[in-house]
Design a protein around this motif. Structure first.
Motif, PDB file in Angstrom:
ATOM      1  N   ILE A 508       0.849  -1.222   0.000  1.00  0.00           N
ATOM      2  CA  ILE A 508       0.000   0.000   0.000  1.00  0.00           C
ATOM      3  C   ILE A 508       0.872   1.255   0.000  1.00  0.00           C
ATOM      4  CG2 ILE A 508      -1.683   1.304   1.335  1.00  0.00           C
ATOM      5  CD1 ILE A 508      -2.845  -1.343   2.300  1.00  0.00           C
ATOM      6  N   GLN A 509       1.957   1.229   0.749  1.00  0.00           N
ATOM      7  CA  GLN A 509       2.851   2.403   0.770  1.00  0.00           C
ATOM      8  C   GLN A 509       3.420   2.675  -0.621  1.00  0.00           C
ATOM      9  OE1 GLN A 509       5.780   1.508   3.769  1.00  0.00           O
ATOM     10  NE2 GLN A 509       4.542   2.411   5.435  1.00  0.00           N
ATOM     11  N   ASP A 510       3.828   1.595  -1.290  1.00  0.00           N
ATOM     12  CA  ASP A 510       4.388   1.802  -2.649  1.00  0.00           C
ATOM     13  C   ASP A 510       3.334   2.367  -3.593  1.00  0.00           C
ATOM     14  OD1 ASP A 510       6.749   0.831  -1.720  1.00  0.00           O
ATOM     15  OD2 ASP A 510       6.419  -1.235  -2.475  1.00  0.00           O
ATOM     16  N   TRP A 511       2.156   1.866  -3.478  1.00  0.00           N
ATOM     17  CA  TRP A 511       1.076   2.359  -4.368  1.00  0.00           C
ATOM     18  C   TRP A 511       0.748   3.831  -4.096  1.00  0.00           C
ATOM     19  CZ3 TRP A 511      -1.278   1.984  -8.660  1.00  0.00           C
ATOM     20  CH2 TRP A 511      -2.543   2.568  -8.853  1.00  0.00           C
ATOM     21  N   MET A 512       0.671   4.234  -2.841  1.00  0.00           N
ATOM     22  CA  MET A 512       0.357   5.628  -2.486  1.00  0.00           C
ATOM     23  C   MET A 512       1.451   6.581  -2.964  1.00  0.00           C
ATOM     24  SD  MET A 512      -1.212   5.063   1.345  1.00  0.00           S
ATOM     25  CE  MET A 512      -1.324   6.796   1.636  1.00  0.00           C
ATOM     26  N   GLU A 513       2.680   6.126  -2.870  1.00  0.00           N
ATOM     27  CA  GLU A 513       3.771   6.982  -3.362  1.00  0.00           C
ATOM     28  C   GLU A 513       3.738   7.084  -4.886  1.00  0.00           C
ATOM     29  OE1 GLU A 513       7.341   5.344  -1.883  1.00  0.00           O
ATOM     30  OE2 GLU A 513       6.974   5.935   0.228  1.00  0.00           O
ATOM     31  N   GLU A 514       3.331   6.004  -5.538  1.00  0.00           N
ATOM     32  CA  GLU A 514       3.349   6.002  -7.011  1.00  0.00           C
ATOM     33  C   GLU A 514       2.319   6.978  -7.587  1.00  0.00           C
ATOM     34  OE1 GLU A 514       2.734   2.867 -10.723  1.00  0.00           O
ATOM     35  OE2 GLU A 514       2.964   2.142  -8.671  1.00  0.00           O
ATOM     36  N   PHE A 515       1.082   6.963  -7.085  1.00  0.00           N
ATOM     37  CA  PHE A 515       0.091   7.888  -7.676  1.00  0.00           C
ATOM     38  C   PHE A 515      -0.083   9.173  -6.867  1.00  0.00           C
ATOM     39  CE2 PHE A 515      -2.588   5.315  -4.875  1.00  0.00           C
ATOM     40  CZ  PHE A 515      -3.374   6.259  -4.262  1.00  0.00           C
ATOM     41  N   ASP A 516       0.756   9.487  -5.929  1.00  0.00           N
ATOM     42  CA  ASP A 516       0.832  10.767  -5.218  1.00  0.00           C
ATOM     43  C   ASP A 516      -0.532  11.134  -4.637  1.00  0.00           C
ATOM     44  OD1 ASP A 516       1.620  13.110  -4.120  1.00  0.00           O
ATOM     45  OD2 ASP A 516       2.244  14.064  -6.018  1.00  0.00           O
ATOM     46  N   LEU A 517      -0.885  10.457  -3.571  1.00  0.00           N
ATOM     47  CA  LEU A 517      -2.187  10.643  -2.958  1.00  0.00           C
ATOM     48  C   LEU A 517      -2.393  12.061  -2.448  1.00  0.00           C
ATOM     49  CD1 LEU A 517      -4.852   9.426  -1.989  1.00  0.00           C
ATOM     50  CD2 LEU A 517      -3.692   8.685   0.118  1.00  0.00           C
ATOM     51  N   GLU A 518      -1.359  12.671  -1.936  1.00  0.00           N
ATOM     52  CA  GLU A 518      -1.498  14.029  -1.397  1.00  0.00           C
ATOM     53  C   GLU A 518      -1.871  15.022  -2.498  1.00  0.00           C
ATOM     54  OE1 GLU A 518      -1.493  14.959   1.689  1.00  0.00           O
ATOM     55  OE2 GLU A 518      -1.201  12.879   2.319  1.00  0.00           O
ATOM     56  N   PHE A 519      -1.244  14.886  -3.689  1.00  0.00           N
ATOM     57  CA  PHE A 519      -1.568  15.799  -4.812  1.00  0.00           C
ATOM     58  C   PHE A 519      -3.012  15.601  -5.255  1.00  0.00           C
ATOM     59  CE2 PHE A 519      -1.979  16.368  -9.396  1.00  0.00           C
ATOM     60  CZ  PHE A 519      -1.705  17.722  -9.500  1.00  0.00           C
ATOM     61  N   ILE A 520      -3.454  14.339  -5.296  1.00  0.00           N
ATOM     62  CA  ILE A 520      -4.824  14.066  -5.735  1.00  0.00           C
ATOM     63  C   ILE A 520      -5.824  14.666  -4.768  1.00  0.00           C
ATOM     64  CG2 ILE A 520      -6.502  12.201  -6.092  1.00  0.00           C
ATOM     65  CD1 ILE A 520      -4.229  10.520  -7.187  1.00  0.00           C
ATOM     66  N   LYS A 521      -5.520  14.612  -3.478  1.00  0.00           N
ATOM     67  CA  LYS A 521      -6.425  15.213  -2.492  1.00  0.00           C
ATOM     68  C   LYS A 521      -6.614  16.705  -2.739  1.00  0.00           C
ATOM     69  CE  LYS A 521      -5.404  12.066   1.367  1.00  0.00           C
ATOM     70  NZ  LYS A 521      -4.817  11.975   2.740  1.00  0.00           N
ATOM     71  N   LYS A 522      -5.539  17.368  -3.159  1.00  0.00           N
ATOM     72  CA  LYS A 522      -5.636  18.824  -3.379  1.00  0.00           C
ATOM     73  C   LYS A 522      -6.235  19.150  -4.749  1.00  0.00           C
ATOM     74  CE  LYS A 522      -1.598  19.830  -0.504  1.00  0.00           C
ATOM     75  NZ  LYS A 522      -0.220  20.400  -0.482  1.00  0.00           N
ATOM     76  N   ASP A 523      -5.899  18.408  -5.792  1.00  0.00           N
ATOM     77  CA  ASP A 523      -6.273  18.773  -7.165  1.00  0.00           C
ATOM     78  C   ASP A 523      -7.668  18.295  -7.533  1.00  0.00           C
ATOM     79  OD1 ASP A 523      -5.366  19.918  -9.755  1.00  0.00           O
ATOM     80  OD2 ASP A 523      -5.693  17.865 -10.476  1.00  0.00           O
ATOM     81  N   LEU A 524      -8.133  17.187  -6.946  1.00  0.00           N
ATOM     82  CA  LEU A 524      -9.427  16.631  -7.339  1.00  0.00           C
ATOM     83  C   LEU A 524     -10.587  17.593  -7.078  1.00  0.00           C
ATOM     84  CD1 LEU A 524     -10.697  14.203  -8.627  1.00  0.00           C
ATOM     85  CD2 LEU A 524     -10.899  13.116  -6.362  1.00  0.00           C
ATOM     86  N   PRO A 525     -10.642  18.295  -5.951  1.00  0.00           N
ATOM     87  CA  PRO A 525     -11.733  19.276  -5.772  1.00  0.00           C
ATOM     88  C   PRO A 525     -11.665  20.409  -6.813  1.00  0.00           C
ATOM     89  CG  PRO A 525     -10.765  18.699  -3.664  1.00  0.00           C
ATOM     90  CD  PRO A 525      -9.880  18.094  -4.696  1.00  0.00           C
ATOM     91  N   LYS A 526     -10.442  20.814  -7.124  1.00  0.00           N
ATOM     92  CA  LYS A 526     -10.314  21.872  -8.145  1.00  0.00           C
ATOM     93  C   LYS A 526     -10.832  21.379  -9.489  1.00  0.00           C
ATOM     94  CE  LYS A 526      -6.215  23.938  -5.984  1.00  0.00           C
ATOM     95  NZ  LYS A 526      -4.777  24.272  -6.174  1.00  0.00           N
ATOM     96  N   LEU A 527     -10.533  20.145  -9.839  1.00  0.00           N
ATOM     97  CA  LEU A 527     -10.968  19.580 -11.116  1.00  0.00           C
ATOM     98  C   LEU A 527     -12.485  19.552 -11.190  1.00  0.00           C
ATOM     99  CD1 LEU A 527      -9.433  16.533 -12.885  1.00  0.00           C
ATOM    100  CD2 LEU A 527     -11.883  16.536 -12.449  1.00  0.00           C
ATOM    101  N   LEU A 528     -13.101  19.102 -10.110  1.00  0.00           N
ATOM    102  CA  LEU A 528     -14.564  19.050 -10.096  1.00  0.00           C
ATOM    103  C   LEU A 528     -15.177  20.451 -10.191  1.00  0.00           C
ATOM    104  CD1 LEU A 528     -15.013  16.298  -7.358  1.00  0.00           C
ATOM    105  CD2 LEU A 528     -15.387  16.060  -9.818  1.00  0.00           C
ATOM    106  N   ASN A 529     -14.545  21.415  -9.539  1.00  0.00           N
ATOM    107  CA  ASN A 529     -15.059  22.798  -9.597  1.00  0.00           C
ATOM    108  C   ASN A 529     -14.948  23.360 -11.016  1.00  0.00           C
ATOM    109  OD1 ASN A 529     -16.052  25.223  -8.197  1.00  0.00           O
ATOM    110  ND2 ASN A 529     -14.058  26.069  -8.798  1.00  0.00           N
ATOM    111  N   SER A 530     -13.822  23.061 -11.737  1.00  0.00           N
ATOM    112  CA  SER A 530     -13.660  23.516 -13.124  1.00  0.00           C
ATOM    113  C   SER A 530     -14.719  22.900 -14.008  1.00  0.00           C
ATOM    114  CB  SER A 530     -12.265  23.146 -13.641  1.00  0.00           C
ATOM    115  OG  SER A 530     -11.274  23.801 -12.897  1.00  0.00           O
ATOM    116  N   MET A 531     -15.031  21.630 -13.804  1.00  0.00           N
ATOM    117  CA  MET A 531     -16.081  20.981 -14.585  1.00  0.00           C
ATOM    118  C   MET A 531     -17.422  21.647 -14.339  1.00  0.00           C
ATOM    119  SD  MET A 531     -14.959  16.998 -14.038  1.00  0.00           S
ATOM    120  CE  MET A 531     -16.389  16.375 -14.905  1.00  0.00           C
ATOM    121  N   LYS A 532     -17.655  22.052 -13.113  1.00  0.00           N
ATOM    122  CA  LYS A 532     -18.918  22.735 -12.794  1.00  0.00           C
ATOM    123  C   LYS A 532     -18.992  24.095 -13.482  1.00  0.00           C
ATOM    124  CE  LYS A 532     -21.695  24.310  -8.889  1.00  0.00           C
ATOM    125  NZ  LYS A 532     -21.786  24.445  -7.418  1.00  0.00           N
TER     126      LYS A 532
END
Length: 737
Positions: A508-532
């Protein structure tokens, strides 16, 4: 004929036995003349009295030392200077006498000038002149016998005997030198005259011939002196000589034309002037002959030219007449004489108007000679054999305005044809006006049909696209909010796992580091707001398209003008943005408090679209070629930074206001290049455009005017000046519900 002068000339020049003058003797004679002139000049310079020698322009050639002393001048200082410069205040009669002597009218002149008028002449007489000055002058002649200037002599009235004797001696010396040179000058003049001169005895034998005669006949002087007149004169034989001689003796001089023969046998015409002379008991005939070949050729050419001119004028299909300034006919051509059934010769000398057939022509002739104009033209009516005809008379003066030629061309048939043509042109003009009006109506109808069909198709297309876009956009917009909630819950779950299971397994640690969970937490709300935001933007555009097309409003309804403008601007938003090296176009809205207006909202939207599109096109052209727009730069270009460069700031301004109680005005202006008065007068014409034909049809403003004026009963007005932008103003009635 006087023979002694000829013998004296021969002796003076030292002829050989055959009559020729040796060159050495001629040179000797010329040297003698020059030496005589030099002695005369030296005599003036060395004279003890105030003596001066001047040329024909009264400039000093030589002066005595006494003259220089009395005038206060240094040695040689007077040479080349004008007499009037040294003596500016001499009386008028002094100058008159001087001019008379220079002209040869007076051979000698002397008079007294008072001391008060002598000016610089006060110095003459040793500087203590107390009495008047006596002036004496007479002309001197050059080697050609012409007057070369004056000899001036000035002294006091109270002169002593020595001065008088000196002056008399001076006069005697002058006359002596003139007598010495006179025979030589006469001989030189006779020898070098351009005309042929020869003398003959009473039996016709040539006894003297000048250089011109020898050159003309091709003989040497000795050969010519062995001939008789009949040998060179083709028309004067030896048998005719006695009669000719008797006639000459009786009349003393004769002038006639004849033909001379050269040594080569060539004949040429001459004009001969002969004089009868007696001298020393002998009779002589002096003949002066001049070659007139050129003159006869010119006269022949002139006669031929006159005949050709007469032939040309007789061939002219018009009435030609020559009239002198005393209003009498000098001549007429064949056509004019035939027209009046009179011989052409009878017109010469007759007073203009003697036929009494054309008073207007008479007035034309009188007025033409009374005015300074060199040429004129006028239509004149004349009666020719009882028939009235119209002639175009063209007149031209010649011979320093002492005569004039009048040419009349019959234009009766042309006038009638012209009247018929004018009537036909008027009918055609009226028909063309009707056709033009019909064509204009057809053009407007065609424009309306094209526009109606265009808007109908556009409305259906927009409605269909808006419907098709609206459904997926609504689906996306409706699900974005749900997706946002789900994702937030998932992110919350991940946070809880991290809190209570801080040490996940390595996988699980390797997977979280690979797809950068912290960046996704910050960028995903912005992405949804842009779509709106994007879905809302699409929904607004679709709404604007529906409002712009107004497919559901075929009847006049009340509409919000500002809403119409905003929907149009939303569609054109991409053209207002910066592109292609052009800065973005600033949009300034100055909306007034407008009521709802009863109108065809879709048609007004179309008008606003055309007006705004034209403004944007003008600003884009100004951005590409800013140097072409003169005064516009004063308002549209501002200094940028410290470099001194200029930057174009395009701007569109929209103003709305209520006019009175029943009308609203919408003004759309730009700070583009503007238009000339010529272009401004054509902008509402169908198919007229200043843009590239590939990008413009020239129908936009024509359609706008039709929709505003004819569909809404309003007004569309344009104000523009080159370099000062353009403003289009729409005025329509508010109307009632």
């Amino acid at each position: 004929m006087q023979t002694k002068p000829v013998q004296q000339k021969s002796q003076g020049l030292g002829r050989y036995a055959d009559g020729a003058i040796p060159i050495a003797h001629q040179q000797s004679a010329e040297a003698a003349v020059f030496e005589s002139k030099e002695r005369f000049r030296r005599f003036v310079e060395r004279s003890a009295d105030a003596v001066a020698m001047v040329d024909c322009e009264m400039r000093y050639l030589s002066v005595s030392r006494r003259w220089e002393t009395d005038c206060g001048l240094g040695a040689g200082e007077a040479i080349g200077r004008s007499h009037w410069e040294l003596f500016p205040n001499l009386p008028e009669y002094w100058q008159q006498n001087a001019r008379a002597c220079l002209a040869g009218v007076l051979e000698y002149s002397e008079f007294v000038v008072g001391r008060s008028t002598a000016s610089l002449a006060e110095n003459i007489g040793g500087g203590s002149l107390r009495a008047s000055v006596k002036w004496v002058f007479q002309p001197w002649k050059n080697s050609e016998g012409a007057i070369g200037g004056l000899i001036l002599f000035a002294f006091e009235i109270a002169e002593d005997l020595a001065q008088t004797n000196c002056y008399n001696k001076f006069q005697s010396e002058v006359k002596s030198k003139q007598l010495e040179t006179r025979p030589q000058l006469s001989q030189i003049a006779l020898e070098n005259v351009a005309d042929t001169v020869f003398f003959t005895t009473s039996d016709g034998q040539i006894c003297y011939a000048n250089k011109a005669a020898c050159h003309l006949f091709g003989y040497s002087e000795s050969e010519l002196l062995n001939l008789r007149v009949s040998d060179i004169d083709s028309q004067l034989s030896a048998s005719d000589w006695p009669d000719h001689w008797e006639q000459l003796k009786q009349q003393r001089n004769l002038t006639f034309e004849t033909s001379y023969k050269t040594q080569d046998g060539e004949s040429f015409p001459v004009e001969v002037k002969v004089n009868y002379l007696e001298y020393g008991g002998c009779e002589y005939r002096c003949a002066i002959a001049r070659d007139i070949s050129a003159r006869q050729a010119a006269e022949s050419a002139l006669l031929e030219a006159k005949e050709q001119l007469q032939a040309v004028l007789d061939a002219v299909p018009g009435l030609v007449s020559w009239v002198s300034s005393d209003l009498r006919y000098l001549g007429v051509n064949r056509h004019l004489a035939t027209a009046y059934q009179m011989p052409a010769e009878l017109f010469a000398g007759q007073k203009v108007g003697f036929l009494e057939t054309s008073p207007k022509f008479n007035d034309l002739v009188y007025d033409f000679f009374a005015n300074p104009e060199k040429k004129t033209s006028q239509e004149v009516t004349a009666s020719i054999r009882g028939e009235n005809k119209t002639y175009l008379i063209v007149a031209q003066k010649y011979h320093k305005s002492t005569a004039a030629v009048f040419v009349g061309v019959d234009i009766t048939a042309s006038k009638q044809s012209l009247l018929a043509l004018q009537e036909s042109e008027e009918r055609l003009r009226q028909q063309a006006a009707k056709l033009e009006q019909t064509l204009l109506i057809l053009q407007r109808t065609q424009t309306q049909l094209i526009q109606t069909e265009k808007m109908s198709s556009l409305g259906q297309l927009v409605a269909g696209i808006a419907h098709e876009i609206n459904n997926p956009v609504s689906f996306i917009s409706g699900n974005v909010s749900h997706a946002t909630g789900y994702i937030q819950e998932l992110l919350r779950s991940i946070d809880l796992y991290e809190k209570y299971y801080p040490h996940p397994v390595p996988e699980i640690q390797d997977w979280m580091e690979e797809f950068d969970l912290e960046f996704i937490k910050k960028d995903l709300p912005k992405l949804l707001n842009s779509m709106k935001v994007g879905s809302e933007r699409i929904r607004d555009v679709v709404r604007s398209l529906r409002l712009f097309s107004r497919t559901d409003e075929a009847q006049m309804k009340t509409a919000d003008i500002h809403e119409c403008l905003d929907s149009t601007l939303l569609i054109l938003q991409n053209r207002l943005q910066a592109k292609g090296g052009r800065p973005g176009i600033s949009l300034v809205k100055e909306y007034g408090n407008l009521p709802r207006v009863r109108c065809y909202a879709g048609q007004l939207n179309q008008v606003f679209m055309h007006l705004l599109t034209n403004a944007i096109d003008a600003l884009e052209e100004g951005g590409r070629n800013p140097e072409k727009y003169g005064k516009m730069q004063d308002r549209s270009f501002l200094s940028s930074g410290g470099s001194g460069t200029k930057k174009f700031h395009p701007e569109i301004r929209i103003r709305t206001e209520v006019i009175g109680d029943s009308e609203v005005a919408i003004a759309i202006s730009d700070n583009g290049p503007g238009m000339t008065e010529e272009v401004l007068g054509c902008i509402f014409d169908p198919l007229f455009t200043t843009k590239c034909p590939d990008t413009s049809t020239g129908l936009g403003l024509a359609i706008s005017q039709h929709l505003v004026v004819e569909k809404h009963g309003g007004k569309l007005h344009c104000v523009s000046l080159p370099g000062q932008g353009t403003e289009l103003i729409v005025k329509i009635a508010i109307g009632n519900d």
